[in-house]
Design an enzyme around this catalytic site. Structure first.
Site, mmCIF file in Angstrom:
data_model
loop_
_atom_site.group_PDB
_atom_site.id
_atom_site.type_symbol
_atom_site.label_atom_id
_atom_site.label_comp_id
_atom_site.label_asym_id
_atom_site.label_seq_id
_atom_site.Cartn_x
_atom_site.Cartn_y
_atom_site.Cartn_z
ATOM 1 N N ASP A 398 101.640 72.321 122.446
ATOM 2 C CA ASP A 398 101.711 71.958 123.878
ATOM 3 C C ASP A 398 102.078 73.151 124.761
ATOM 4 O O ASP A 398 101.570 73.272 125.873
ATOM 5 C CB ASP A 398 102.768 70.865 124.100
ATOM 6 C CG ASP A 398 102.365 69.556 123.455
ATOM 7 O OD1 ASP A 398 101.184 69.398 123.129
ATOM 8 O OD2 ASP A 398 103.254 68.701 123.279
HETATM 9 P P1 NAP Z 1 104.236 70.822 119.521
HETATM 10 O O1 NAP Z 1 103.387 70.776 120.731
HETATM 11 O O2 NAP Z 1 105.016 69.635 119.153
HETATM 12 O O3 NAP Z 1 103.254 71.252 118.317
HETATM 13 C C1 NAP Z 1 103.748 71.552 117.050
HETATM 14 C C2 NAP Z 1 102.568 71.919 116.173
HETATM 15 O O4 NAP Z 1 103.099 72.415 114.942
HETATM 16 C C3 NAP Z 1 101.672 70.747 115.820
HETATM 17 O O5 NAP Z 1 100.455 70.850 116.503
HETATM 18 C C4 NAP Z 1 101.498 70.825 114.288
HETATM 19 O O6 NAP Z 1 100.105 70.829 113.973
HETATM 20 C C5 NAP Z 1 102.140 72.161 113.937
HETATM 21 N N1 NAP Z 1 102.886 72.122 112.677
HETATM 22 C C6 NAP Z 1 103.709 71.155 112.210
HETATM 23 N N2 NAP Z 1 104.180 71.482 111.008
HETATM 24 C C7 NAP Z 1 103.663 72.696 110.704
HETATM 25 C C8 NAP Z 1 103.798 73.560 109.578
HETATM 26 N N3 NAP Z 1 104.553 73.253 108.520
HETATM 27 N N4 NAP Z 1 103.120 74.736 109.591
HETATM 28 C C9 NAP Z 1 102.325 75.055 110.642
HETATM 29 N N5 NAP Z 1 102.173 74.279 111.734
HETATM 30 C C10 NAP Z 1 102.844 73.107 111.762
HETATM 31 O O7 NAP Z 1 105.268 72.031 119.604
HETATM 32 P P2 NAP Z 1 105.586 73.035 120.789
HETATM 33 O O8 NAP Z 1 104.376 73.786 121.202
HETATM 34 O O9 NAP Z 1 106.800 73.786 120.323
HETATM 35 O O10 NAP Z 1 105.965 72.106 122.005
HETATM 36 C C11 NAP Z 1 107.180 71.360 122.061
HETATM 37 C C12 NAP Z 1 106.922 69.978 122.637
HETATM 38 O O11 NAP Z 1 108.123 69.195 122.521
HETATM 39 C C13 NAP Z 1 106.531 70.031 124.099
HETATM 40 O O12 NAP Z 1 105.585 69.038 124.393
HETATM 41 C C14 NAP Z 1 107.859 69.719 124.784
HETATM 42 O O13 NAP Z 1 107.675 69.155 126.071
HETATM 43 C C15 NAP Z 1 108.468 68.714 123.816
HETATM 44 N N6 NAP Z 1 109.938 68.631 123.981
HETATM 45 C C16 NAP Z 1 110.707 69.729 123.765
HETATM 46 C C17 NAP Z 1 112.081 69.679 123.992
HETATM 47 C C18 NAP Z 1 112.983 70.890 123.807
HETATM 48 O O14 NAP Z 1 114.123 70.847 124.245
HETATM 49 N N7 NAP Z 1 112.516 71.939 123.146
HETATM 50 C C19 NAP Z 1 112.659 68.491 124.435
HETATM 51 C C20 NAP Z 1 111.840 67.381 124.604
HETATM 52 C C21 NAP Z 1 110.473 67.463 124.380
HETATM 53 P P3 NAP Z 1 99.607 70.363 112.506
HETATM 54 O O15 NAP Z 1 100.131 69.000 112.303
HETATM 55 O O16 NAP Z 1 98.120 70.454 112.570
HETATM 56 O O17 NAP Z 1 100.189 71.343 111.546
#
Ligand code: NAP
Length: 474
Positions: A398
């Site tokens: 994301d």
């Molecule tokens: P993300 O959008 O959740 O994407 C994580 C990606 O990691 C997935 O597409 C997954 O694809 C891949 N993945 C999972 N396990 C893996 C592994 N073992 N090896 C390689 N890839 C792996 O993560 P992000 O880009 O960090 O974004 C964070 C999201 O969380 C945002 O939407 C944000 O708004 C939300 N959020 C964050 C917080 C905060 O405080 N940080 C709080 C609330 C909400 P595959 O399954 O294809 O591997």
């Protein structure tokens, strides 16, 4: 100087240490000292409180201190870094429970008739606040813990009339509070006390229920703020100045963090709390949804990735939740060191909401020993992204999705992103077609300059690192 003044001077000193410590926590290179400074402030506050003449029996205090110390040391040693959000949720919850108990104990003392009637309304008011805020915080945090620990479904649970029910419960709680503070009848006061205590505990559950597991970090930060307010109310209950100040600091810093997280996701707090985001899974298989995308995913092998990186001079690593899942931070650090030894400049670009809790990536990279100087914030990397030879996106989705900037129909439209797509080559590490937290399709993966390195990030990066090591050995 009399004892009372001395105690308050020590409390002021402790409060100053808390504030300085908090300020120092805002920068990576001063964070450890800030933590230490705040701890010294807390030690000072505890010692002074223990010496205060109001303490008449140390047995329970030292028993609690012993149990708490053992539990704290065990948790610090055993709880994994990826389980920190759950841990924080539990700690918040216990803070709320402590305030609830303080409020209830004070009520029992009032029933024994040791407080003058002039101060009764005020005291009943703060007892009500400590119990209600503490109860909501306690049960809400337990629910958040259950979701994060996957003991409960992470899906947002919605049902018809939910908000009306919650609104009715809030009004009933306030009504019972008014009866508790103003009624002179001991029987009515007792009933009101029982009603708002039960309702506060129930509200903790029902308010968190409609919020999806992915939004739990925001909820936890908000509950953390509430636990501070509960402690502040408890401070008024027992007339302890340092508890009032510390409670206010926790309350305000928690709400500031909540606001920062909402802003970084381009969502309002009301949207997080009431929209039911995450009530429906993206697809049955967890694959992404959204506007159908044109183009094709172009896979790349670990060996080919090595060849690309070997000739790169400017590399940016963009970690995301997947790096935490695969625990790839140590191999990522090794990769950066080998690339630097090979003549490349390596930066780590950190999105404020990458991962599942604030500072998630910073903590993991710090644990692996990545120097702070290599970490770059989103606003600093974006203007120079076009100068990067390679952007290595490790389990991020994301936070690098161009739809957030280009697609007005996207649920994440408006969320600031790291513009990985502007680098010359983008290598995306993920296991397959799994969606990110938002469940939205990612156009980055189909762009002409993108390549997909499929597999667990730690496993695929280990192959790249092994290739770089053999190059270095030649
Ligand atoms: P993300 O959008 O959740 O994407 C994580 C990606 O990691 C997935 O597409 C997954 O694809 C891949 N993945 C999972 N396990 C893996 C592994 N073992 N090896 C390689 N890839 C792996 O993560 P992000 O880009 O960090 O974004 C964070 C999201 O969380 C945002 O939407 C944000 O708004 C939300 N959020 C964050 C917080 C905060 O405080 N940080 C709080 C609330 C909400 P595959 O399954 O294809 O591997």
């Amino acid at each position: 100087m009399n004892r009372e003044i001395l105690i308050n001077v020590a409390y002021i000193a402790a409060s100053i240490l808390f504030i300085l410590g908090l300020k120092m926590l805002g920068r990576q290179h001063t964070a450890r000292r800030g933590n230490l400074l705040s701890s010294v402030g807390m030690l000072l506050a505890i010692v002074v409180t223990l010496l205060d003449r109001h303490v008449v029996n140390y047995t329970w205090i030292f028993a609690g201190l012993g149990i708490g110390t053992v539990a704290g040391v065990v948790c610090a040693r055993l709880v994994k870094m990826t389980s920190m959000p759950e841990m924080v949720a539990l700690l918040n919850g216990f803070g709320g429970l402590a305030s609830l108990i303080v409020g209830a104990a004070e009520y029992l003392r009032l029933r024994a008739g040791t407080v003058s009637s002039e101060t009764l309304v005020f005291t009943h008011g703060v007892v009500f606040a400590a119990i209600v805020i503490g109860g909501v915080t306690f049960n809400g945090s337990l629910y958040a813990f259950g979701k994060l620990a996957e003991l409960l479904s992470g899906r947002a649970k919605l049902f018809r009339g939910q908000q009306i029910l919650n609104g009715g419960m809030v009004l009933a709680t306030l009504g019972a509070g008014v009866g508790f503070a103003l009624s002179g009848d001991a029987g009515v006061v007792l009933v009101c006390f029982a009603v708002f205590t039960v309702l506060a505990l129930a509200l903790g559950w029902t308010l968190v229920m409609p919020i999806g597991g992915g939004d739990m970090p925001v909820v936890i930060s908000m509950l953390n703020s509430l636990s501070g307010l509960a402690a502040c109310a408890a401070g008024f209950v027992i007339e302890n100045n340092v508890l009032i100040v510390a409670g206010c600091l926790v309350g305000t810093s928690g709400i500031i963090l909540t606001a920062i997280m909402c802003k970084a996701m381009n969502r309002s707090l009301a949207n997080v709390l009431f929209s039911g985001f995450g009530s429906v899974p993206p697809t049955a298989g967890g694959e992404a949804v959204g506007e159908a995308m044109e183009g094709e995913l172009k896979p790349i092998s670990a060996e080919e990735t090595f060849s690309v990186l070997e000739s790169a001079r400017q590399v940016v690593v963009i970690p995301g939740y997947g790096m935490a899942v695969s625990q790839a931070q140590h191999v990522v650090r090794e990769l950066a060191e080998l690339l630097e030894a090979n003549g490349a400049e390596v930066r780590f670009a950190i999105h404020p909401v990458a991962g599942r809790m604030p500072g998630h990536m910073n903590v993991l990279l710090a644990e692996a020993g990545v120097p702070y100087e290599q970490l770059v914030e989103m606003d600093a990397i974006n203007p120079i992204m076009h100068q990067m030879d390679v952007a290595v996106v490790i389990g991020a989705n994301d936070v690098v999705n161009p739809a957030a900037a280009n697609d007005q129909a996207s649920p994440i439209y408006g969320m600031p992103i790291i513009k990985a797509h502007e680098a010359r080559i983008v290598i995306c590490l993920k296991r397959g077609k799994g969606a990110g937290f938002s469940g939205v399709e990612n156009h980055l993966f189909l762009m002409p300059n993108s390549r997909m390195l499929y597999g667990d990030a730690k496993a695929t990066l280990s192959v790249v690192v092994a290739e770089l090591k053999s190059l270095a050995a030649c």
